[in-house]
Design a protein around this motif. Structure first.
Motif, PDB file in Angstrom:
ATOM      1  N   LEU A   1       2.284  16.076 -11.137  1.00  0.00           N
ATOM      2  CA  LEU A   1       1.182  16.663 -10.447  1.00  0.00           C
ATOM      3  C   LEU A   1       2.106  17.013  -9.279  1.00  0.00           C
ATOM      4  CD1 LEU A   1      -1.243  13.586 -10.168  1.00  0.00           C
ATOM      5  CD2 LEU A   1      -1.501  15.581 -11.323  1.00  0.00           C
ATOM      6  N   TRP A   2       3.319  16.278  -8.912  1.00  0.00           N
ATOM      7  CA  TRP A   2       3.720  16.668  -7.948  1.00  0.00           C
ATOM      8  C   TRP A   2       5.278  17.436  -8.026  1.00  0.00           C
ATOM      9  CZ3 TRP A   2       3.411  17.302  -3.017  1.00  0.00           C
ATOM     10  CH2 TRP A   2       3.669  17.770  -2.166  1.00  0.00           C
TER      11      TRP A   2
ATOM     12  N   ALA B   1       1.361  -1.153  -0.010  1.00  0.00           N
ATOM     13  CA  ALA B   1      -0.313   0.008   0.248  1.00  0.00           C
ATOM     14  C   ALA B   1       0.834   0.922   0.148  1.00  0.00           C
ATOM     15  CB  ALA B   1      -0.958  -0.045   1.114  1.00  0.00           C
ATOM     16  N   TYR B   2       1.678   1.177   0.922  1.00  0.00           N
ATOM     17  CA  TYR B   2       3.052   2.424   0.545  1.00  0.00           C
ATOM     18  C   TYR B   2       3.642   2.703  -0.780  1.00  0.00           C
ATOM     19  CZ  TYR B   2       7.396   5.023   1.323  1.00  0.00           C
ATOM     20  OH  TYR B   2       8.110   6.068   1.306  1.00  0.00           O
ATOM     21  N   LYS B   3       3.932   1.691  -1.098  1.00  0.00           N
ATOM     22  CA  LYS B   3       4.717   1.877  -2.431  1.00  0.00           C
ATOM     23  C   LYS B   3       3.628   1.944  -3.549  1.00  0.00           C
ATOM     24  CE  LYS B   3       8.088  -2.655  -2.144  1.00  0.00           C
ATOM     25  NZ  LYS B   3       8.422  -3.505  -2.881  1.00  0.00           N
ATOM     26  N   LYS B   4       2.074   1.906  -3.810  1.00  0.00           N
ATOM     27  CA  LYS B   4       1.301   2.399  -4.523  1.00  0.00           C
ATOM     28  C   LYS B   4       0.739   3.409  -4.597  1.00  0.00           C
ATOM     29  CE  LYS B   4      -3.021   1.171  -5.830  1.00  0.00           C
ATOM     30  NZ  LYS B   4      -4.288   0.686  -5.497  1.00  0.00           N
ATOM     31  N   ILE B   5       1.190   4.363  -2.695  1.00  0.00           N
ATOM     32  CA  ILE B   5       0.930   6.129  -2.770  1.00  0.00           C
ATOM     33  C   ILE B   5       1.826   6.526  -3.350  1.00  0.00           C
ATOM     34  CG2 ILE B   5       0.770   7.126  -0.971  1.00  0.00           C
ATOM     35  CD1 ILE B   5      -1.349   5.384   0.651  1.00  0.00           C
ATOM     36  N   ILE B   6       3.259   5.891  -3.141  1.00  0.00           N
ATOM     37  CA  ILE B   6       4.528   6.879  -2.896  1.00  0.00           C
ATOM     38  C   ILE B   6       4.904   6.705  -4.516  1.00  0.00           C
ATOM     39  CG2 ILE B   6       6.321   5.115  -2.996  1.00  0.00           C
ATOM     40  CD1 ILE B   6       6.492   8.266  -0.755  1.00  0.00           C
ATOM     41  N   LYS B   7       4.246   6.222  -5.798  1.00  0.00           N
ATOM     42  CA  LYS B   7       4.138   6.314  -7.001  1.00  0.00           C
ATOM     43  C   LYS B   7       3.458   7.592  -6.944  1.00  0.00           C
ATOM     44  CE  LYS B   7       5.640   1.244  -7.520  1.00  0.00           C
ATOM     45  NZ  LYS B   7       6.642   1.391  -8.248  1.00  0.00           N
ATOM     46  N   THR B   8       2.456   7.671  -6.724  1.00  0.00           N
ATOM     47  CA  THR B   8       1.094   8.701  -7.227  1.00  0.00           C
ATOM     48  C   THR B   8       2.048  10.599  -7.061  1.00  0.00           C
ATOM     49  OG1 THR B   8       0.218   9.612  -4.599  1.00  0.00           O
ATOM     50  CG2 THR B   8      -0.544   7.783  -5.841  1.00  0.00           C
TER      51      THR B   8
ATOM     52  N   LEU C   1       3.797  11.844   4.567  1.00  0.00           N
ATOM     53  CA  LEU C   1       2.503  12.521   3.656  1.00  0.00           C
ATOM     54  C   LEU C   1       2.337  10.887   3.413  1.00  0.00           C
ATOM     55  CD1 LEU C   1       2.807  14.913   1.183  1.00  0.00           C
ATOM     56  CD2 LEU C   1       0.878  14.893   3.435  1.00  0.00           C
ATOM     57  N   ALA C   2       2.345  10.197   3.130  1.00  0.00           N
ATOM     58  CA  ALA C   2       2.543   8.508   2.403  1.00  0.00           C
ATOM     59  C   ALA C   2       2.271   7.255   3.767  1.00  0.00           C
ATOM     60  CB  ALA C   2       3.342   7.789   1.601  1.00  0.00           C
ATOM     61  N   ASP C   3       2.787   7.807   5.181  1.00  0.00           N
ATOM     62  CA  ASP C   3       2.514   7.167   6.374  1.00  0.00           C
ATOM     63  C   ASP C   3       1.179   7.725   6.532  1.00  0.00           C
ATOM     64  OD1 ASP C   3       5.287   6.229   6.328  1.00  0.00           O
ATOM     65  OD2 ASP C   3       5.912   7.634   7.670  1.00  0.00           O
ATOM     66  N   PHE C   4       0.387   8.280   6.272  1.00  0.00           N
ATOM     67  CA  PHE C   4      -0.811   8.392   7.048  1.00  0.00           C
ATOM     68  C   PHE C   4      -1.592   8.880   6.120  1.00  0.00           C
ATOM     69  CE2 PHE C   4       1.838  11.286  10.298  1.00  0.00           C
ATOM     70  CZ  PHE C   4       0.999  10.395  11.412  1.00  0.00           C
ATOM     71  N   GLY C   5      -1.184   8.284   5.011  1.00  0.00           N
ATOM     72  CA  GLY C   5      -2.518   7.580   3.996  1.00  0.00           C
ATOM     73  C   GLY C   5      -2.924   8.197   2.822  1.00  0.00           C
ATOM     74  N   TRP C   6      -1.915   9.582   2.446  1.00  0.00           N
ATOM     75  CA  TRP C   6      -1.989  10.884   1.946  1.00  0.00           C
ATOM     76  C   TRP C   6      -2.084  10.644   0.415  1.00  0.00           C
ATOM     77  CZ3 TRP C   6      -5.884  13.876   2.803  1.00  0.00           C
ATOM     78  CH2 TRP C   6      -6.346  13.432   4.690  1.00  0.00           C
ATOM     79  N   ALA C   7      -2.499  10.431  -0.637  1.00  0.00           N
ATOM     80  CA  ALA C   7      -1.851  10.155  -2.061  1.00  0.00           C
ATOM     81  C   ALA C   7      -2.049  11.927  -2.503  1.00  0.00           C
ATOM     82  CB  ALA C   7      -2.508   8.740  -2.814  1.00  0.00           C
ATOM     83  N   CYS C   8      -1.425  12.492  -3.580  1.00  0.00           N
ATOM     84  CA  CYS C   8      -1.182  13.136  -4.514  1.00  0.00           C
ATOM     85  C   CYS C   8      -2.471  12.797  -5.942  1.00  0.00           C
ATOM     86  CB  CYS C   8       0.080  13.061  -5.062  1.00  0.00           C
ATOM     87  SG  CYS C   8       0.851  14.913  -6.245  1.00  0.00           S
ATOM     88  N   VAL C   9      -3.276  13.683  -5.530  1.00  0.00           N
ATOM     89  CA  VAL C   9      -3.850  13.513  -6.819  1.00  0.00           C
ATOM     90  C   VAL C   9      -4.212  14.867  -7.567  1.00  0.00           C
ATOM     91  CG1 VAL C   9      -5.847  12.153  -5.457  1.00  0.00           C
ATOM     92  CG2 VAL C   9      -5.410  14.610  -5.037  1.00  0.00           C
ATOM     93  N   LYS C  10      -3.810  15.816  -7.290  1.00  0.00           N
ATOM     94  CA  LYS C  10      -3.557  17.361  -8.173  1.00  0.00           C
ATOM     95  C   LYS C  10      -2.528  18.387  -7.315  1.00  0.00           C
ATOM     96  CE  LYS C  10      -7.499  19.665  -6.415  1.00  0.00           C
ATOM     97  NZ  LYS C  10      -8.501  19.798  -7.264  1.00  0.00           N
ATOM     98  N   LYS C  11      -1.441  18.513  -8.427  1.00  0.00           N
ATOM     99  CA  LYS C  11      -1.363  20.021  -7.711  1.00  0.00           C
ATOM    100  C   LYS C  11      -1.463  20.456  -6.350  1.00  0.00           C
ATOM    101  CE  LYS C  11       1.872  23.452  -9.415  1.00  0.00           C
ATOM    102  NZ  LYS C  11       2.182  24.684  -9.789  1.00  0.00           N
ATOM    103  N   ASN C  12      -0.297  20.606  -5.698  1.00  0.00           N
ATOM    104  CA  ASN C  12      -0.660  20.536  -3.842  1.00  0.00           C
ATOM    105  C   ASN C  12      -1.727  20.435  -3.618  1.00  0.00           C
ATOM    106  OD1 ASN C  12       1.540  22.490  -5.019  1.00  0.00           O
ATOM    107  ND2 ASN C  12       1.000  24.024  -5.747  1.00  0.00           N
ATOM    108  N   SER C  13      -2.560  19.220  -3.624  1.00  0.00           N
ATOM    109  CA  SER C  13      -3.270  18.449  -3.265  1.00  0.00           C
ATOM    110  C   SER C  13      -3.665  16.614  -3.303  1.00  0.00           C
ATOM    111  CB  SER C  13      -4.518  18.918  -4.084  1.00  0.00           C
ATOM    112  OG  SER C  13      -5.923  18.488  -3.401  1.00  0.00           O
ATOM    113  N   VAL C  14      -3.335  16.309  -1.734  1.00  0.00           N
ATOM    114  CA  VAL C  14      -3.533  15.376  -2.003  1.00  0.00           C
ATOM    115  C   VAL C  14      -5.281  14.422  -1.329  1.00  0.00           C
ATOM    116  CG1 VAL C  14      -0.905  15.541  -1.520  1.00  0.00           C
ATOM    117  CG2 VAL C  14      -2.907  15.177   0.351  1.00  0.00           C
ATOM    118  N   GLN C  15      -5.110  13.146  -0.650  1.00  0.00           N
ATOM    119  CA  GLN C  15      -6.022  12.753  -0.859  1.00  0.00           C
ATOM    120  C   GLN C  15      -6.060  11.527   0.233  1.00  0.00           C
ATOM    121  OE1 GLN C  15      -8.947  11.676  -3.846  1.00  0.00           O
ATOM    122  NE2 GLN C  15     -11.348  11.557  -2.699  1.00  0.00           N
ATOM    123  N   CYS C  16      -6.761  11.284   1.417  1.00  0.00           N
ATOM    124  CA  CYS C  16      -6.726   9.832   1.763  1.00  0.00           C
ATOM    125  C   CYS C  16      -7.137   9.177   1.115  1.00  0.00           C
ATOM    126  CB  CYS C  16      -7.377  10.576   2.931  1.00  0.00           C
ATOM    127  SG  CYS C  16      -7.555   8.723   4.707  1.00  0.00           S
TER     128      CYS C  16
END
Length: 296
Positions: free
Chosen positions: A64-65, A52-59, A75-90
């Motif tokens: 986007l980043w 799950a960590y590897k999947k998130i960190i690849k975003t 951010l990945a430690d708390f489940g936040w994935a990058c979805v657009k510029k300067n914005s992450v989503q759990c």
């Protein structure tokens, strides 16, 4: 008689405490529990979901980043994935969090640091109250991997390296690093793989090197020298240091080569270790001659 017994008990307690302290020094950086006990303890703990960590960190890749002072690993430690510029989503509760920071050239350091601190606080508070990722992920190394698990990882990352010739990738191997020997695989490929890099052919004359733990991908000209340590992101778990200043990849190699329980050459000849060993021998002799079975 009672006073003698009380004095003996007190001396025994002090000696046991001193002996424990010396053992902590001598076993610095080594585990004092057996593998069986560590496994039982780990079963009661929440284990890290590495996939799950590897999947998130690849975003956390361009476009986007583009990077900022907030670490993607935090951010990945708390489940936040990058979805657009300067914005992450759990990935669990679908809440959003802005990672926008003020321009450090236009604001004071205090304002910038306060904004950075606020983002770190919101890594927890921006989740829904019922989200299981609010507490963050456990450490990467709750228990040490076995030699087989480490070698399986190295073998899997080697992949296309088995079809490459010795001259396609150059890497300086530090003189104090020992590597497991694999048939028909040059040592530089083993070293790069042990550092967490997977190598593949990008196109004629160039290679692609990638790390799943920091999502770093580099196009590298075939035949040129590659630094597998410093090309990781600074926050990559593969180069994270333990209390002894030893990186994760070196600890893994020590386990494979059965060198984990040896005292590092940095400490073996030091005066403090010689004095500690001598003090422990004296205490052991004293404990065995003074403390009676009734007191123990």
């Amino acid at each position: 008689m009672e006073m003698d017994t009380t004095a003996n008990e007190r001396h025994a307690a002090l000696k046991r405490k001193a002996n424990d302290s010396i053992n902590e020094i001598l076993n610095f950086g080594q585990s004092s529990t057996s593998p069986q006990k560590r496994c039982k303890k780990a079963q009661r703990q929440k284990l890290r979901d590495i996939d799950a960590y590897k999947k998130i960190i690849k975003t956390y890749k361009a476009p986007l980043w583009y990077g900022c002072a907030v670490s993607p690993r935090d951010l990945a430690d708390f489940g936040w994935a990058c979805v657009k510029k300067n914005s992450v989503q759990c990935v669990e509760c679908d809440q959003h969090l802005s990672t926008t920071l003020p321009n450090i050239c236009k604001v004071s350091y205090n304002v910038y640091n306060c904004s950075l601190k606020e983002i770190h606080e919101k890594m927890v508070t921006a989740h829904r109250s019922t989200c299981k990722l609010r507490s963050g992920a456990p450490p990467f190394r709750l228990i040490e991997p076995t030699s087989k698990e480490i070698m399986d990882g190295i073998q899997n990352r080697l992949g296309e390296c088995r079809t490459m010739n010795d001259e396609e990738l150059q890497a300086d191997i530090p003189s104090d690093v020992n590597l497991p020997k694999l048939d028909d695989v040059p040592p530089q490929f083993v070293f790069v793989s042990a550092l967490g890099w997977q190598v593949s052919r990008l196109k004629r004359g160039s290679l692609l090197l990638g790390c799943d733990y920091c999502a770093r991908e580099l196009a590298h000209r075939s035949g040129n020298k590659f630094d597998p340590i410093h090309n990781h992101e600074r926050w990559c778990p593969r180069i994270e240091m333990d209390e002894q200043g030893e990186p994760s990849w070196q600890t893994d190699l020590n386990i494979v080569l059965n060198a984990k329980n040896r005292i590092s050459s940095r400490y073996a000849d030091s005066a403090i270790f010689k004095e500690a060993f001598a003090a422990r021998r004296l205490l052991d002799n004293s404990l065995s001659t003074i403390i009676t079975p009734s007191i123990i």
